[in-house]
Design a protein around this motif. Structure first.
Motif, short mmCIF file in Angstrom:
data_model
loop_
_atom_site.label_atom_id
_atom_site.label_comp_id
_atom_site.label_asym_id
_atom_site.label_seq_id
_atom_site.Cartn_x
_atom_site.Cartn_y
_atom_site.Cartn_z
N PRO A 39 -7.90 17.98 18.43
CA PRO A 39 -6.51 17.78 17.99
C PRO A 39 -5.57 18.95 18.28
O PRO A 39 -4.38 18.84 18.00
CB PRO A 39 -6.67 17.59 16.48
CG PRO A 39 -7.88 18.38 16.12
CD PRO A 39 -8.81 18.25 17.30
N TYR A 40 -6.08 20.05 18.81
CA TYR A 40 -5.24 21.23 18.97
C TYR A 40 -4.60 21.31 20.35
O TYR A 40 -5.19 20.89 21.34
CB TYR A 40 -6.06 22.50 18.71
CG TYR A 40 -6.59 22.56 17.30
CD1 TYR A 40 -5.75 22.81 16.22
CD2 TYR A 40 -7.94 22.33 17.04
CE1 TYR A 40 -6.23 22.84 14.93
CE2 TYR A 40 -8.43 22.37 15.75
CZ TYR A 40 -7.57 22.62 14.70
OH TYR A 40 -8.04 22.65 13.42
N ALA A 41 -3.41 21.90 20.39
CA ALA A 41 -2.67 22.02 21.64
C ALA A 41 -3.03 23.32 22.35
O ALA A 41 -2.18 24.15 22.66
CB ALA A 41 -1.17 21.96 21.37
N ASN A 42 -4.31 23.51 22.60
CA ASN A 42 -4.78 24.73 23.27
C ASN A 42 -4.68 24.60 24.78
O ASN A 42 -4.57 23.50 25.33
CB ASN A 42 -6.24 25.01 22.88
CG ASN A 42 -6.40 25.40 21.43
OD1 ASN A 42 -5.50 25.97 20.83
ND2 ASN A 42 -7.55 25.08 20.86
N GLN A 43 -4.79 25.75 25.43
CA GLN A 43 -4.93 25.79 26.88
C GLN A 43 -6.26 26.47 27.21
O GLN A 43 -6.81 27.22 26.41
CB GLN A 43 -3.76 26.54 27.52
CG GLN A 43 -2.44 25.77 27.40
CD GLN A 43 -1.27 26.57 27.93
OE1 GLN A 43 -0.79 27.48 27.29
NE2 GLN A 43 -0.80 26.20 29.11
N LEU A 44 -6.75 26.20 28.40
CA LEU A 44 -8.06 26.70 28.82
C LEU A 44 -7.90 28.00 29.62
O LEU A 44 -7.05 28.09 30.50
CB LEU A 44 -8.78 25.64 29.65
CG LEU A 44 -10.18 25.98 30.16
CD1 LEU A 44 -11.13 26.25 29.00
CD2 LEU A 44 -10.70 24.84 31.03
#
Length: 521
Positions: free
Chosen positions: A380-385
């Motif tokens: 659910p998180y708006a992370n980037q790799l």
């Protein structure tokens, strides 16, 4: 007279009483729509002339509906989203760290559409060192009593956000700003309230540290060292907190609109003097209130679009990739965890991947057909790799840190220590690694718990460089891990996890690795 504060925080875009796990189920004990009913009822009970309504941020990100709003080609969905918060009629608000997840243009449009005043004291314009958003303070008057509102946000946002999301901004210590501003504003008001999207770094009763004092959470220091603060309206840690310390009411209303915090102050006003006779604090569970039809009407069309969007099939797997149990997955592995790690290596070309089980409700991909609903509910998180450069010694330190999450009970059963369960569940900090083969003996002393650590059949070497795929939150220091630092980030992908899953699972037949590669005992 009675003065009443009603406070919300960390609603994370959950407008309606659903977590979107099951389509058509709108019975969840959460949501801004239930919050709205509580606040309208309380205004009627106490009278508008006695009530002040505040919010401490983290509204823009977190729910599938919030993700759908951001996925729009314009800001029309965001406008409907914002109308829901306007329906509440807030007197003052501050920003949360997750409100930066979708970038500055999105955030600025949201702020501009709000009827409430945003109060912001520690997110500054880099060039002018003035508040970059909103106003420095607000004075609210109720029946002749003047209440000052200050607003602050955890200064740790730059550790979690990519630079383009915070370009031109300077985040400074919440404590330092309140220390400077509180004495000035207190001269103009009878009572001073602080809205703080940040938590408490020490136990409120004992003062014992509950986490490393990194500056992310400065609530205890503000409480104890700034006497001008009379009322503390907090968020960020998702705690259900209502207490009184040093005759100061402190509240935090949980997560996703599960409750509204209430402070009732019995005051005597004699000329220019206001005396506090009594204080009561409470948490009002929103489950006991029906959803507000006005909120439903504002967001109905967006919600319908969200449900259709979530049911889009994006790919087919060779076999399902489930997590049958979140605890077992963390300790022994699961096909979905491996699939996520495989994807991170695919996009970065890294040697190793690290991830966490992001939700207690994560069930992985339980069928061969994967939908957006499944992707967002599992991640659910708006992370980037990111790809991060680490030595073998760094890796060992990181793995030793994961071992500190666990302990054994008298019967020898593993469980996570209370610090990561209470007051806020934080098991999204517990990372596992792939395709490393490793074993962790929790009963051994710290620094010696990782008893096996191999990559491709060879032991990890202390001085050798390895490349690790991990989300930007962790790579930038989130979770108090050792060894990570921003200078070790080699690359950051400009894609979110929905985009990556869509591309990866559509790239051809993806073979899910179902074999376990680690164990804790």
């Amino acid at each position: 007279m009675k003065l009443v504060f009603l406070h919300t925080s960390d609603t994370h875009g959950f407008m309606l009483p659903t977590d979107y796990q099951d389509k058509g189920d709108y019975s969840a004990p959460i949501s801004l729509s239930r919050v709205s009913t509580v606040i309208k009822a309380k205004r009627k009970e106490w009278g508008n002339e006695r009530v002040i309504v505040t919010d401490a941020g983290d509204c823009l990100q977190g729910s599938p509906l919030a993700s759908y709003c951001h996925a729009g080609q314009d800001f029309s969905r965001l406008d409907s989203f914002t109308a829901c918060y306007n329906e509440i009629g807030y007197d003052g608000r501050c920003l949360g760290n997750h409100d930066f997840n979708f970038g500055l243009d999105y955030l600025k449009h949201y702020i501009a559409g709000n009827k409430a005043d945003f109060v912001n004291d520690n997110i500054l314009d880099e060039s002018t060192e003035k508040p970059a958003f909103g106003q420095e303070f607000k004075i609210v008057e109720r029946e002749g009593v003047k209440v000052g509102l200050l607003g602050i946000t955890t200064q740790y946002v730059p550790h979690w956000e990519p630079q383009e999301h915070i370009k031109g901004l300077k985040f400074v210590s919440a404590f330092d700003q309140i220390k400077k501003l509180a004495p000035k504003l207190k001269k103009q008001v009878d009572l001073l309230a602080v809205m703080y999207h940040g938590g408490f770094e020490s136990d409120l009763e004992t003062g014992e540290p509950t986490e490393p004092h990194t500056g992310e959470n400065e609530g205890y220091k503000i409480l104890k060292e700034i006497p001008e603060v009379d009322i503390f309206l907090t968020g960020h840690q998702h705690r259900r907190l209502n207490t009184i310390v040093d005759n100061k009411p402190i509240v935090q209303p949980g997560y996703r609109g599960e409750c509204v915090a209430e402070i009732v102050m019995d005051l005597d006003k004699d000329g220019n003097q206001v005396k506090v006779k009594d204080i009561k604090t409470a948490l009002i569970d929103t489950a006991d209130y029906e959803p507000d039809q006005a909120i439903i009407d504002h967001i109905k069309e967006v919600d319908e679009g969200t449900q259709k969007w979530l049911d889009q099939p994006i790919a087919n797997l060779s076999e399902p990739a489930p997590i049958n149990n979140a605890f077992e997955g963390r300790i022994k592995g699961a096909p979905f965890i491996n699939l996520l790690q495989q994807m991170q290596i695919y996009f970065t070309g890294a040697d190793i991947s690290a991830t966490a089980v992001m939700s207690e409700k994560a069930r992985g991909f339980t069928s061969k057909t994967v939908t957006l609903r499944q992707v967002i509910l599992n991640y659910p998180y708006a992370n980037q790799l990111c790809k991060v450069k680490l030595t073998g010694k760094d890796l060992k330190e990181i793995l030793e840190h994961t071992a500190t999450f666990l302990e054994k009970d008298a019967e020898g059963n593993l469980h996570f220590i209370d610090r990561y369960i209470k007051p806020k569940p934080q098991l999204y900090h517990f990372d596992v690694f792939y395709p490393l083969h490793y074993e962790v003996d929790v009963s051994k002393p710290h620094g010696h718990r990782v008893v096996k650590l191999e990559l491709n059949g060879k032991p990890i070497e202390d001085d050798k460089i390895y490349h690790l795929a991990v989300n930007n939150y962790r790579a930038m220091g989130g979770g108090f891990y050792p060894a990570y630092s921003m200078d070790k980030i080699e690359m950051m992908l400009d894609k979110d996890y929905v985009q990556m899953f869509t591309e990866y699972l559509s790239s051809g037949t993806v073979k899910v690795d179902t074999k376990p590669n680690y164990k804790f005992y």
